[in-house]
Write a protein that holds these residues in place. Structure first.
Motif, PDB file in Angstrom:
ATOM      1  N   ASP A   1     -54.700  28.225  10.318  1.00  0.00           N
ATOM      2  CA  ASP A   1     -54.631  27.622  11.651  1.00  0.00           C
ATOM      3  C   ASP A   1     -55.364  26.289  11.693  1.00  0.00           C
ATOM      4  N   GLN A   2     -55.398  25.710  12.872  1.00  0.00           N
ATOM      5  CA  GLN A   2     -56.146  24.485  13.107  1.00  0.00           C
ATOM      6  C   GLN A   2     -57.409  24.827  13.890  1.00  0.00           C
ATOM      7  N   VAL A   3     -58.504  24.172  13.536  1.00  0.00           N
ATOM      8  CA  VAL A   3     -59.787  24.451  14.169  1.00  0.00           C
ATOM      9  C   VAL A   3     -60.383  23.174  14.739  1.00  0.00           C
TER      10      VAL A   3
ATOM     11  N   GLY B   1     -46.982  35.119  16.056  1.00  0.00           N
ATOM     12  CA  GLY B   1     -46.555  33.751  16.322  1.00  0.00           C
ATOM     13  C   GLY B   1     -45.756  33.212  15.161  1.00  0.00           C
ATOM     14  N   ALA B   2     -44.791  34.018  14.713  1.00  0.00           N
ATOM     15  CA  ALA B   2     -44.096  33.767  13.446  1.00  0.00           C
ATOM     16  C   ALA B   2     -43.248  32.507  13.446  1.00  0.00           C
ATOM     17  N   GLY B   3     -42.858  32.023  14.616  1.00  0.00           N
ATOM     18  CA  GLY B   3     -42.065  30.796  14.674  1.00  0.00           C
ATOM     19  C   GLY B   3     -40.785  30.894  13.875  1.00  0.00           C
ATOM     20  N   THR B   4     -40.577  29.944  12.990  1.00  0.00           N
ATOM     21  CA  THR B   4     -39.354  29.897  12.185  1.00  0.00           C
ATOM     22  C   THR B   4     -39.449  30.733  10.911  1.00  0.00           C
TER      23      THR B   4
ATOM     24  N   MET C   1     -46.162  37.761  29.390  1.00  0.00           N
ATOM     25  CA  MET C   1     -45.654  36.541  28.748  1.00  0.00           C
ATOM     26  C   MET C   1     -45.748  35.331  29.676  1.00  0.00           C
ATOM     27  N   GLU C   2     -45.903  35.557  30.978  1.00  0.00           N
ATOM     28  CA  GLU C   2     -45.830  34.497  31.962  1.00  0.00           C
ATOM     29  C   GLU C   2     -46.844  33.389  31.711  1.00  0.00           C
ATOM     30  N   LYS C   3     -48.086  33.755  31.320  1.00  0.00           N
ATOM     31  CA  LYS C   3     -49.126  32.742  31.170  1.00  0.00           C
ATOM     32  C   LYS C   3     -48.873  31.821  29.982  1.00  0.00           C
ATOM     33  N   HIS C   4     -47.932  32.182  29.101  1.00  0.00           N
ATOM     34  CA  HIS C   4     -47.637  31.370  27.925  1.00  0.00           C
ATOM     35  C   HIS C   4     -46.270  30.695  28.009  1.00  0.00           C
ATOM     36  N   GLN C   5     -45.716  30.590  29.226  1.00  0.00           N
ATOM     37  CA  GLN C   5     -44.363  30.056  29.373  1.00  0.00           C
ATOM     38  C   GLN C   5     -44.248  28.603  28.906  1.00  0.00           C
ATOM     39  N   HIS C   6     -45.277  27.789  29.153  1.00  0.00           N
ATOM     40  CA  HIS C   6     -45.217  26.388  28.742  1.00  0.00           C
ATOM     41  C   HIS C   6     -45.114  26.280  27.228  1.00  0.00           C
ATOM     42  N   VAL C   7     -45.873  27.106  26.516  1.00  0.00           N
ATOM     43  CA  VAL C   7     -45.808  27.122  25.054  1.00  0.00           C
ATOM     44  C   VAL C   7     -44.413  27.533  24.600  1.00  0.00           C
ATOM     45  N   ARG C   8     -43.874  28.582  25.215  1.00  0.00           N
ATOM     46  CA  ARG C   8     -42.533  29.055  24.826  1.00  0.00           C
ATOM     47  C   ARG C   8     -41.496  27.964  25.021  1.00  0.00           C
ATOM     48  N   ARG C   9     -41.515  27.289  26.176  1.00  0.00           N
ATOM     49  CA  ARG C   9     -40.517  26.249  26.443  1.00  0.00           C
ATOM     50  C   ARG C   9     -40.630  25.100  25.442  1.00  0.00           C
ATOM     51  N   THR C  10     -41.856  24.701  25.125  1.00  0.00           N
ATOM     52  CA  THR C  10     -42.056  23.596  24.186  1.00  0.00           C
ATOM     53  C   THR C  10     -41.468  23.927  22.820  1.00  0.00           C
ATOM     54  N   PHE C  11     -41.700  25.128  22.333  1.00  0.00           N
ATOM     55  CA  PHE C  11     -41.222  25.472  20.998  1.00  0.00           C
ATOM     56  C   PHE C  11     -39.748  25.863  20.996  1.00  0.00           C
ATOM     57  N   ASP C  12     -39.224  26.304  22.122  1.00  0.00           N
ATOM     58  CA  ASP C  12     -37.769  26.437  22.240  1.00  0.00           C
ATOM     59  C   ASP C  12     -37.112  25.079  22.023  1.00  0.00           C
TER      60      ASP C  12
ATOM     61  N   SER D   1     -50.666  29.214  15.081  1.00  0.00           N
ATOM     62  CA  SER D   1     -50.285  29.751  16.392  1.00  0.00           C
ATOM     63  C   SER D   1     -51.488  30.106  17.253  1.00  0.00           C
ATOM     64  N   ILE D   2     -52.492  30.744  16.672  1.00  0.00           N
ATOM     65  CA  ILE D   2     -53.597  31.279  17.463  1.00  0.00           C
ATOM     66  C   ILE D   2     -54.385  30.173  18.167  1.00  0.00           C
ATOM     67  N   HIS D   3     -54.316  28.946  17.656  1.00  0.00           N
ATOM     68  CA  HIS D   3     -55.042  27.853  18.311  1.00  0.00           C
ATOM     69  C   HIS D   3     -54.461  27.470  19.669  1.00  0.00           C
ATOM     70  N   HIS D   4     -53.329  28.071  20.041  1.00  0.00           N
ATOM     71  CA  HIS D   4     -52.786  27.857  21.375  1.00  0.00           C
ATOM     72  C   HIS D   4     -53.379  28.813  22.408  1.00  0.00           C
ATOM     73  N   LEU D   5     -54.169  29.787  21.958  1.00  0.00           N
ATOM     74  CA  LEU D   5     -54.721  30.800  22.854  1.00  0.00           C
ATOM     75  C   LEU D   5     -56.074  30.370  23.411  1.00  0.00           C
ATOM     76  N   SER D   6     -56.416  30.936  24.561  1.00  0.00           N
ATOM     77  CA  SER D   6     -57.761  30.759  25.098  1.00  0.00           C
ATOM     78  C   SER D   6     -58.769  31.470  24.199  1.00  0.00           C
TER      79      SER D   6
END
Length: 229
Positions: A151-153, A53-56, A1-12, A121-126
């Motif tokens: 998703d967004q493309v 990446g279910a979010g809300t 989960m470490e490599k996605h911490q910035h994403v987690r903090r933003t959506f928190d 959600s998947i558009h946040h991945l490499s």
């Protein structure tokens, strides 16, 4: 989960207001989610569904309305987003819902699913993680199961991508959102790692999916589909 911490903090940080902004940030909201849920066509009335990446729980709520007896698994990096999802689905008097606060790129389920979905959600991945996820999703589906990525493309040329971005910005700035809300939305786009649609459809085919298609598209909002024979 470490490599996605910035994403987690933003959506928190945005969990509390995320839902009320959705219609203003997704100009094609009704068609986008409506098509995604309509594509979730399987032969059982009690499908097992995995929401990546279910979010809300927004996309899950559409699927639960269609399949009230579904067994849902929601997985997301943000526990605060999942807390909102839990409230939403409890209001629908749902049972049989599992919430996992995990990195879904590394998730190994103990069962196969009838339907695997993901919404914005998947558009946040490499690119490497996207390809791995598509392969894992194919492996984690039951025969006859379907995969849906709403998703967004990225535009397939720089010019087309500029058209996409300009259209979205114009609609967001006319949406009635406040200046701080718009600024926060623009800031979140810095997390985007979008890939063009033809490339992703190719990855889905390479992963083993049949009948791969983009069933709906509005500028950079796309609903991708594939099934496991």
């Amino acid at each position: 989960m470490e490599k996605h911490q910035h994403v987690r903090r933003t959506f928190d940080d945005t969990a509390a207001v995320y839902d009320q902004q959705r219609r203003k940030l997704i100009p094609c909201f009704d068609d986008f989610y409506g098509v995604a849920s309509a594509l979730a066509e399987v032969e059982t009335e009690t499908p097992s569904i995995l929401d990546l990446g279910a979010g809300t729980g927004l996309l899950s709520s559409f699927l639960l309305a269609r399949y009230p007896k579904a067994k849902l698994t929601l997985i997301d990096l943000s526990d605060k987003m999942l807390a909102v999802a839990k409230l939403r689905l409890e209001e629908m008097e749902s049972s049989g819902v599992t919430y996992l606060c995990e990195d879904y790129t590394a998730y190994v389920p103990g069962e196969a699913f009838d339907i695997i979905v993901s919404g914005l959600s998947i558009h946040h991945l490499s690119d490497a993680d996207k390809l791995t996820l598509y392969r894992n999703s194919f492996a984690n589906l039951k025969p006859g199961g379907v995969f849906i990525n709403a998703d967004q493309v990225l535009g397939h040329t720089p010019f087309v991508d500029t058209l996409y971005k300009e259209d979205w910005r114009g609609k967001v700035e006319a949406s009635g959102l406040s200046e701080p809300e718009i600024a926060a939305a623009y800031e979140r786009t810095k997390l985007d790692r979008m890939t063009d649609l033809p490339t992703q459809l190719g990855w889905l085919k390479d992963a083993g999916f049949s009948d791969v298609d983009c069933v709906y598209k509005y500028y950079n909002f796309a609903v991708m589909y594939g099934r496991k024979l």
